[in-house]
Design a protein around this motif. Sequence first.
Motif, short mmCIF file in Angstrom:
data_model
loop_
_atom_site.label_atom_id
_atom_site.label_comp_id
_atom_site.label_asym_id
_atom_site.label_seq_id
_atom_site.Cartn_x
_atom_site.Cartn_y
_atom_site.Cartn_z
N LEU A 19 -42.56 -71.35 4.59
CA LEU A 19 -43.65 -72.33 4.45
C LEU A 19 -44.62 -72.26 5.62
CD1 LEU A 19 -41.73 -75.44 3.05
CD2 LEU A 19 -43.38 -74.00 1.84
N ALA A 20 -44.09 -72.09 6.82
CA ALA A 20 -44.95 -71.98 8.00
C ALA A 20 -45.84 -70.74 7.91
CB ALA A 20 -44.10 -71.94 9.26
N LEU A 21 -45.28 -69.62 7.45
CA LEU A 21 -46.08 -68.41 7.29
C LEU A 21 -47.16 -68.58 6.22
CD1 LEU A 21 -43.31 -65.64 7.54
CD2 LEU A 21 -45.12 -66.12 9.19
N LEU A 22 -46.79 -69.24 5.10
CA LEU A 22 -47.77 -69.47 4.05
C LEU A 22 -48.90 -70.37 4.52
CD1 LEU A 22 -45.46 -69.94 0.92
CD2 LEU A 22 -46.94 -67.99 1.44
N LEU A 23 -48.57 -71.40 5.27
CA LEU A 23 -49.61 -72.28 5.82
C LEU A 23 -50.51 -71.54 6.79
CD1 LEU A 23 -47.54 -75.56 6.41
CD2 LEU A 23 -49.38 -75.21 4.74
N LEU A 24 -49.92 -70.66 7.60
CA LEU A 24 -50.71 -69.88 8.55
C LEU A 24 -51.68 -68.94 7.82
CD1 LEU A 24 -51.31 -69.00 11.45
CD2 LEU A 24 -49.44 -67.33 11.24
N VAL A 25 -51.17 -68.25 6.78
CA VAL A 25 -52.03 -67.34 6.00
C VAL A 25 -53.14 -68.13 5.31
CG1 VAL A 25 -52.06 -65.81 4.00
CG2 VAL A 25 -50.23 -65.62 5.69
N HIS A 26 -52.79 -69.29 4.74
CA HIS A 26 -53.79 -70.12 4.08
C HIS A 26 -54.87 -70.57 5.06
CE1 HIS A 26 -55.48 -72.95 1.23
NE2 HIS A 26 -55.34 -73.94 2.12
N HIS A 27 -54.46 -70.95 6.25
CA HIS A 27 -55.42 -71.37 7.27
C HIS A 27 -56.34 -70.22 7.68
CE1 HIS A 27 -57.07 -73.34 10.79
NE2 HIS A 27 -56.68 -72.30 11.53
N LEU A 28 -55.76 -69.03 7.85
CA LEU A 28 -56.57 -67.88 8.25
C LEU A 28 -57.56 -67.48 7.16
CD1 LEU A 28 -53.86 -65.68 10.02
CD2 LEU A 28 -55.69 -67.00 11.09
N LEU A 29 -57.12 -67.55 5.89
CA LEU A 29 -58.02 -67.21 4.78
C LEU A 29 -59.17 -68.20 4.68
CD1 LEU A 29 -55.50 -66.16 1.99
CD2 LEU A 29 -57.05 -64.68 3.28
N ARG A 30 -58.87 -69.49 4.84
CA ARG A 30 -59.94 -70.50 4.79
C ARG A 30 -60.91 -70.32 5.95
NH1 ARG A 30 -58.21 -76.56 3.82
NH2 ARG A 30 -60.50 -76.64 3.86
N LYS A 31 -60.40 -70.00 7.12
CA LYS A 31 -61.26 -69.77 8.28
C LYS A 31 -62.14 -68.55 8.06
CE LYS A 31 -61.09 -69.36 13.32
NZ LYS A 31 -61.97 -68.21 13.41
N SER A 32 -61.56 -67.49 7.46
CA SER A 32 -62.34 -66.29 7.19
C SER A 32 -63.45 -66.57 6.18
CB SER A 32 -61.42 -65.18 6.65
OG SER A 32 -62.15 -64.05 6.29
N LYS A 33 -63.14 -67.37 5.15
CA LYS A 33 -64.16 -67.72 4.16
C LYS A 33 -65.27 -68.56 4.77
CE LYS A 33 -61.29 -67.45 -0.01
NZ LYS A 33 -60.71 -68.21 -1.15
N ARG A 34 -64.88 -69.50 5.65
CA ARG A 34 -65.90 -70.33 6.31
C ARG A 34 -66.80 -69.48 7.20
NH1 ARG A 34 -61.60 -74.13 7.12
NH2 ARG A 34 -61.40 -73.37 9.26
N ASP A 35 -66.19 -68.54 7.93
CA ASP A 35 -66.99 -67.66 8.80
C ASP A 35 -67.93 -66.79 7.97
OD1 ASP A 35 -65.70 -68.75 10.96
OD2 ASP A 35 -64.25 -67.11 11.15
N GLN A 36 -67.43 -66.32 6.81
CA GLN A 36 -68.26 -65.49 5.94
C GLN A 36 -69.43 -66.29 5.39
OE1 GLN A 36 -66.13 -63.69 2.73
NE2 GLN A 36 -67.85 -62.45 2.06
N LYS A 37 -69.17 -67.54 5.00
CA LYS A 37 -70.25 -68.39 4.50
C LYS A 37 -71.28 -68.68 5.57
CE LYS A 37 -67.81 -70.69 0.73
NZ LYS A 37 -67.32 -71.99 0.20
N LYS A 38 -70.82 -68.81 6.82
CA LYS A 38 -71.75 -69.04 7.92
C LYS A 38 -72.64 -67.83 8.14
CE LYS A 38 -68.90 -72.36 10.49
NZ LYS A 38 -68.13 -72.60 11.74
N ARG A 39 -72.09 -66.62 7.94
CA ARG A 39 -72.88 -65.40 8.14
C ARG A 39 -73.84 -65.14 6.99
NH1 ARG A 39 -67.81 -63.35 9.90
NH2 ARG A 39 -67.55 -62.32 7.91
#
Length: 203
Positions: A19-39
């Motif tokens: 569960l901790a790994l899944l939460l970490l991956v989910h957080h990283l994916l959301r952060k990547s999408k937010r960064d992509q939207k900012k660019r």
Amino acid sequence: MDLDHHHLSSLLHFISTILALLLLVHHLLRKSKRDQKKREPLEAVGGWPIIGHLPPLQALQPPHITLGNMADKYGPIFTIRMGVYKTLVVSNWEMAKECFTTNDKVFANRPKLVAQDILGYNYAMIRFSPYGSYWRQVRKIATLEVLSHHRIEKLSHVRESKVKICIKELYELWLKDNSVVVEMKNWFEDVALNLIFRMVVGK
């Protein structure tokens, strides 16, 4: 009993780790999408489903006025949708220079579409041809044989003669009817098109 308790503890530890790994991956994916939207450049509002921003561009005022108003509202770089395809609009000369120098290979490429394949004779026309060795060779030929300064100067007599002929036609219309009305926009378009055909194909 102790053995079952040990297995249960190990299972809970394993599940919590997953569960901790899944939460970490989910957080990283959301952060990547937010960064992509900012660019990504801002998309203009008013786009319709399927046809995108084509209706605003078909308004009474010319398209460049509409795009200029959008640039005043959204900044020097933004996107619109031409149908289902996203199109980048750049109204700043520094950004345009970067597009056609630093990233010219990216912007020179074109998507392969069935309509372009048919209309462009299997992508033989430079307007529809994707970026590659063929496109570079055809562009080189067009630059040297059609658009070079020497070639344009060599064909200056064609431009002069064609403009004289068109002005003479206007004069003859005026002689027939002093109150004749001429749509100058269409007239300039005809002159430009005739000049292009005369200089490129000789007719």
